[in-house]
Scaffold this active site. Structure first.
Site, PDB file in Angstrom:
ATOM      1  N   ASN A   6     -41.521  48.765 -71.900  1.00 34.04           N
ATOM      2  CA  ASN A   6     -42.441  49.298 -70.878  1.00 34.04           C
ATOM      3  C   ASN A   6     -43.472  48.286 -70.391  1.00 34.04           C
ATOM      4  O   ASN A   6     -43.801  48.229 -69.215  1.00 34.04           O
ATOM      5  CB  ASN A   6     -43.109  50.587 -71.373  1.00 34.04           C
ATOM      6  CG  ASN A   6     -43.962  50.371 -72.590  1.00 34.04           C
ATOM      7  OD1 ASN A   6     -43.717  49.466 -73.387  1.00 34.04           O
ATOM      8  ND2 ASN A   6     -44.982  51.184 -72.749  1.00 34.04           N
ATOM      9  N   GLY A  41     -42.430  50.773 -80.424  1.00 30.14           N
ATOM     10  CA  GLY A  41     -41.290  51.461 -79.810  1.00 30.14           C
ATOM     11  C   GLY A  41     -41.350  52.939 -80.136  1.00 30.14           C
ATOM     12  O   GLY A  41     -42.408  53.493 -80.445  1.00 30.14           O
ATOM     13  N   THR A  81     -37.090  55.303 -83.914  1.00 35.34           N
ATOM     14  CA  THR A  81     -36.747  53.937 -84.339  1.00 35.34           C
ATOM     15  C   THR A  81     -37.712  53.487 -85.445  1.00 35.34           C
ATOM     16  O   THR A  81     -37.304  52.831 -86.409  1.00 35.34           O
ATOM     17  CB  THR A  81     -36.810  52.957 -83.143  1.00 35.34           C
ATOM     18  OG1 THR A  81     -36.211  53.552 -82.009  1.00 35.34           O
ATOM     19  CG2 THR A  81     -36.121  51.642 -83.464  1.00 35.34           C
ATOM     20  N   GLU A 108     -46.189  50.799 -84.214  1.00 29.23           N
ATOM     21  CA  GLU A 108     -46.897  51.411 -83.075  1.00 29.23           C
ATOM     22  C   GLU A 108     -45.875  52.261 -82.342  1.00 29.23           C
ATOM     23  O   GLU A 108     -44.970  51.725 -81.700  1.00 29.23           O
ATOM     24  CB  GLU A 108     -47.447  50.323 -82.146  1.00 29.23           C
ATOM     25  CG  GLU A 108     -48.463  49.394 -82.783  1.00 29.23           C
ATOM     26  CD  GLU A 108     -49.770  50.092 -83.095  1.00 29.23           C
ATOM     27  OE1 GLU A 108     -50.033  51.166 -82.514  1.00 29.23           O
ATOM     28  OE2 GLU A 108     -50.515  49.570 -83.931  1.00 29.23           O
ATOM     29  N   CYS A 123     -47.440  54.036 -73.312  1.00 24.89           N
ATOM     30  CA  CYS A 123     -47.639  54.919 -74.466  1.00 24.89           C
ATOM     31  C   CYS A 123     -49.004  55.596 -74.412  1.00 24.89           C
ATOM     32  O   CYS A 123     -49.229  56.601 -75.067  1.00 24.89           O
ATOM     33  CB  CYS A 123     -47.477  54.127 -75.752  1.00 24.89           C
ATOM     34  SG  CYS A 123     -48.535  52.672 -75.781  1.00 24.89           S
ATOM     35  N   GLU A 155     -53.272  47.132 -84.776  1.00 20.48           N
ATOM     36  CA  GLU A 155     -53.158  45.806 -84.175  1.00 20.48           C
ATOM     37  C   GLU A 155     -54.492  45.482 -83.516  1.00 20.48           C
ATOM     38  O   GLU A 155     -55.360  46.325 -83.413  1.00 20.48           O
ATOM     39  CB  GLU A 155     -52.046  45.813 -83.116  1.00 20.48           C
ATOM     40  CG  GLU A 155     -50.670  46.070 -83.706  1.00 20.48           C
ATOM     41  CD  GLU A 155     -49.554  45.933 -82.673  1.00 20.48           C
ATOM     42  OE1 GLU A 155     -49.808  46.144 -81.475  1.00 20.48           O
ATOM     43  OE2 GLU A 155     -48.433  45.597 -83.089  1.00 20.48           O
TER      44      GLU A 155
HETATM   45  P1  NDP Z   1     -37.164  51.914 -78.846  1.00 21.38           P
HETATM   46  O1  NDP Z   1     -37.675  52.421 -80.142  1.00 21.38           O
HETATM   47  O2  NDP Z   1     -35.852  52.411 -78.356  1.00 21.38           O
HETATM   48  O3  NDP Z   1     -37.027  50.331 -78.872  1.00 21.38           O
HETATM   49  C1  NDP Z   1     -38.102  49.463 -79.194  1.00 21.38           C
HETATM   50  C2  NDP Z   1     -37.542  48.136 -79.658  1.00 21.38           C
HETATM   51  O4  NDP Z   1     -36.838  48.344 -80.886  1.00 21.38           O
HETATM   52  C3  NDP Z   1     -36.527  47.525 -78.687  1.00 21.38           C
HETATM   53  O5  NDP Z   1     -36.627  46.130 -78.730  1.00 21.38           O
HETATM   54  C4  NDP Z   1     -35.220  48.010 -79.281  1.00 21.38           C
HETATM   55  O6  NDP Z   1     -34.149  47.211 -78.862  1.00 21.38           O
HETATM   56  C5  NDP Z   1     -35.520  47.856 -80.762  1.00 21.38           C
HETATM   57  N1  NDP Z   1     -34.663  48.620 -81.646  1.00 21.38           N
HETATM   58  C6  NDP Z   1     -33.931  49.735 -81.407  1.00 21.38           C
HETATM   59  N2  NDP Z   1     -33.247  50.111 -82.505  1.00 21.38           N
HETATM   60  C7  NDP Z   1     -33.551  49.216 -83.498  1.00 21.38           C
HETATM   61  C8  NDP Z   1     -33.167  49.049 -84.865  1.00 21.38           C
HETATM   62  N3  NDP Z   1     -32.291  49.870 -85.457  1.00 21.38           N
HETATM   63  N4  NDP Z   1     -33.691  48.025 -85.553  1.00 21.38           N
HETATM   64  C9  NDP Z   1     -34.565  47.186 -84.985  1.00 21.38           C
HETATM   65  N5  NDP Z   1     -34.962  47.255 -83.691  1.00 21.38           N
HETATM   66  C10 NDP Z   1     -34.456  48.273 -82.950  1.00 21.38           C
HETATM   67  O7  NDP Z   1     -38.330  52.172 -77.796  1.00 21.38           O
HETATM   68  P2  NDP Z   1     -38.279  51.913 -76.242  1.00 21.38           P
HETATM   69  O8  NDP Z   1     -37.923  50.487 -75.957  1.00 21.38           O
HETATM   70  O9  NDP Z   1     -37.475  53.006 -75.629  1.00 21.38           O
HETATM   71  O10 NDP Z   1     -39.829  52.057 -75.855  1.00 21.38           O
HETATM   72  C11 NDP Z   1     -40.417  53.259 -75.562  1.00 21.38           C
HETATM   73  C12 NDP Z   1     -41.167  53.806 -76.757  1.00 21.38           C
HETATM   74  O11 NDP Z   1     -42.132  52.871 -77.183  1.00 21.38           O
HETATM   75  C13 NDP Z   1     -41.914  55.068 -76.427  1.00 21.38           C
HETATM   76  O12 NDP Z   1     -41.723  56.006 -77.465  1.00 21.38           O
HETATM   77  C14 NDP Z   1     -43.362  54.617 -76.388  1.00 21.38           C
HETATM   78  O13 NDP Z   1     -44.292  55.618 -76.673  1.00 21.38           O
HETATM   79  C15 NDP Z   1     -43.363  53.542 -77.418  1.00 21.38           C
HETATM   80  N6  NDP Z   1     -44.508  52.655 -77.227  1.00 21.38           N
HETATM   81  C16 NDP Z   1     -45.541  52.694 -78.133  1.00 21.38           C
HETATM   82  C17 NDP Z   1     -46.664  51.910 -77.953  1.00 21.38           C
HETATM   83  C18 NDP Z   1     -47.783  51.913 -78.950  1.00 21.38           C
HETATM   84  O14 NDP Z   1     -48.583  50.989 -78.901  1.00 21.38           O
HETATM   85  N7  NDP Z   1     -47.886  52.884 -79.834  1.00 21.38           N
HETATM   86  C19 NDP Z   1     -46.797  51.035 -76.783  1.00 21.38           C
HETATM   87  C20 NDP Z   1     -45.651  51.057 -75.923  1.00 21.38           C
HETATM   88  C21 NDP Z   1     -44.550  51.854 -76.144  1.00 21.38           C
HETATM   89  P3  NDP Z   1     -33.307  47.606 -77.540  1.00 21.38           P
HETATM   90  O15 NDP Z   1     -34.239  48.027 -76.484  1.00 21.38           O
HETATM   91  O16 NDP Z   1     -32.639  46.340 -77.226  1.00 21.38           O
HETATM   92  O17 NDP Z   1     -32.394  48.691 -77.967  1.00 21.38           O
END
Ligand code: NDP
Length: 484
Positions: free
Chosen positions: A151, A227, A231, A249, A283, A461
């Site tokens: 994002n 993420g 995950t 996070e 987020c 963080e």
């Molecule tokens: P994901 O959890 O799908 O992915 C986040 C990262 O983790 C990506 O690089 C993804 O790779 C990777 N990933 C996925 N599966 C695995 C695994 N099994 N092992 C290790 N890494 C893995 O989240 P999104 O990318 O869809 O992001 C959106 C989410 O992030 C929302 O829920 C949002 O709220 C959250 N978010 C939280 C923030 C915070 O500060 N709390 C800030 C911003 C977002 P790939 O994409 O290549 O599959």
């Protein structure tokens, strides 16, 4: 077509598998570059390179590390326009947003941590009467993993790697495979800024293979992850038995509490932004809007009026307020909530449709959507939609507002709009959220701790908290005899 390459041991490498993934441009729906489909072999190379680089990097002076980060920060700003266009093309966000927020913040992340490290210190504890002084030291952990979402691609990627590097660690990092381009451009910038080989390794690929290989690798000592909550749970389950340090996070479903005594115009303008900035894919966006009953009808009319005037368009257009969603699967996920809105007890007040932008008919565009709900228990209020969709609901009392705010599994951020100081103090200590904004939104000072409560994650963080996460605390107590 451009091929993105892995950056391992100071070299730009193709994946071991020789397999490539398609990288889509959300605003046109077309494939525009190829990404390495890396696997555990690429991660093994990256971890080895990082391990080899660690003894020297961890012993460089603070000044040296600080000045390299400073150079990276300057180089990001020198390349601002290239990075802005790349981020908007890769993610679908308006270029104006990438220019105002994402890329300047990536530069600030490096600059901030280049300075913070020079002020980071440890404690000494004098054991009075025993003629002893105990002191603590903070040591880098070794090889650490940084995994970031799509994002705010460069913004969140650099938010992790800057503190990791400056505190003396070597990094294996993976950006989201959905938005890899600016992380790739960053590898060039870091290379040219003189970061020694192996200190930073950027490996591209799927979460379930490349990411999984990072979290499973026994020599990766810590994982900093941003993420989704599911995950995050998976990472915790995998990494905990190896006693890795974890900073998670995760998702949010943030409440916006609007009281009748607020500064109405400012609140209205900011609430439009906090709902739909970055297509609602932050987020920290306030996705559940609760409004005091006495101003509910007025707010509903004014808010819907403003939201319906937002321009959905191509990221490069100056008139665009809302760009494209990040991917087709994500568009379909967000749209599925809209399609079922009535089944979930909601009423769509504005928006609700996919948008066709002339010349970019296959792009992933969606109208900003406002849904009125009658219960906080419905799926629209309980599940993270993470798109341009917000819900509205009235409340009668402060107690009810607090219950609604806390009635969700997440606890990342909250916003309160009121001019009543006592209410501000009461609510901000009772709301279950890591961050509470009062009469503002997304106001960030990089020194402050950032992170969530409940299912929004563990760890903090930002500022010294990030430097603490990326270091191990040791305690030394020399025997008084040895000192005499
Ligand atoms: P994901 O959890 O799908 O992915 C986040 C990262 O983790 C990506 O690089 C993804 O790779 C990777 N990933 C996925 N599966 C695995 C695994 N099994 N092992 C290790 N890494 C893995 O989240 P999104 O990318 O869809 O992001 C959106 C989410 O992030 C929302 O829920 C949002 O709220 C959250 N978010 C939280 C923030 C915070 O500060 N709390 C800030 C911003 C977002 P790939 O994409 O290549 O599959």
């Amino acid at each position: 077509m451009q091929n993105i390459l892995n950056y391992i041991n100071g070299e730009f490498l193709e994946p071991q598998s020789q397999e490539w993934l398609d990288n889509y441009e959300p605003s046109s729906g077309k494939v525009y570059s190829k990404i390495p489909n890396s696997d555990e072999r690429d991660i093994a190379l990256a971890v080895k390179a990082a391990e080899n680089a660690f003894p020297n990097w961890s012993k460089t002076t603070i000044e040296e590390r600080s000045s390299i980060l400073q150079r990276i920060s300057e180089s990001i700003l020198e390349n601002l326009e290239i990075l802005v266009i790349a981020e908007a093309k890769d993610n679908g966000k308006p270029e104006s947003l990438a220019r105002a927020v994402d890329i300047p913040r990536a530069a600030s992340n490096f600059k901030f941590f280049s300075q913070a490290i020079t002020q980071f210190s440890t404690n000494a504890h004098e054991s009075v009467g025993l003629n002893a002084v105990n002191y603590t030291l903070r040591k880098p952990l070794g090889v650490v993993g940084c995994i970031s979402p799509w994002n705010l691609p460069l913004y969140l990627f650099t938010w992790k790697i800057a503190p990791a590097l400056v505190s003396g660690n070597c990094v294996v990092a993976k950006p989201s495979e959905v938005t890899p381009m600016t992380a790739y451009l960053l590898s060039n910038i870091c290379h040219n800024a003189g970061l020694p080989k192996g200190v930073l390794n950027i490996v591209h690929g799927l979460g379930t293979t490349t990411g999984q290989a990072i979290i499973e690798h026994p020599n990766v000592k810590a994982i900093s992850f941003t993420g989704g909550t599911a995950t995050g749970e998976h990472i915790a389950r995998t990494a905990a038995p190896m006693f890795k340090k974890l900073s998670l996070e995760l998702g949010g479903k943030n409440p916006n509490l609007i009281f009748a005594d607020c500064d109405y115009d400012r609140m209205l303008e900011t609430t439009v932004r906090s709902s739909f900035a970055n297509q609602g894919q932050i987020c920290l966006c306030g996705s559940r809007i609760f409004v005091e009953a006495s101003i509910y009808d007025k707010f509903k009319t004014d808010f819907v009026n403003k939201v319906s005037q937002l321009n959905v368009g191509h990221p490069s257009s100056k008139d665009t307020n809302v760009g494209a969603l990040v991917s087709k699967p994500h568009l379909e996920k967000v749209f599925s909530y809209i399609e079922k809105a009535e089944t979930y007890g909601g009423k769509i007040l504005t928006g609700g449709n996919k948008v066709t932008v002339k010349g970019y008919e296959d792009g992933y565009y969606l109208e900003p959507t406002v849904i009125e709900v009658s219960s906080n228990d419905c799926k629209l209020n309980q599940e993270e939609i993470f798109g341009p969709v917000v819900t509205l609901m009235p409340f009668k009392t402060e107690e009810e507002a607090l219950q609604l705010a806390n009635g969700v599994r997440y606890g990342l951020a909250a916003t309160i709009w009121t001019n009543n100081l006592n209410r501000t103090m009461r609510l901000s200590s009772e709301i279950e959220a890591g961050i509470v904004w009062v009469n503002t939104w997304m106001m960030r000072d990089l020194r402050t701790p950032f992170g969530g409560m409940k299912d929004s994650g563990v760890g903090r963080e930002g500022g010294f908290e990030a430097l603490r996460f990326f270091t191990c605390l040791l305690y030394t107590s020399p025997s008084p005899r040895d000192l005499s």
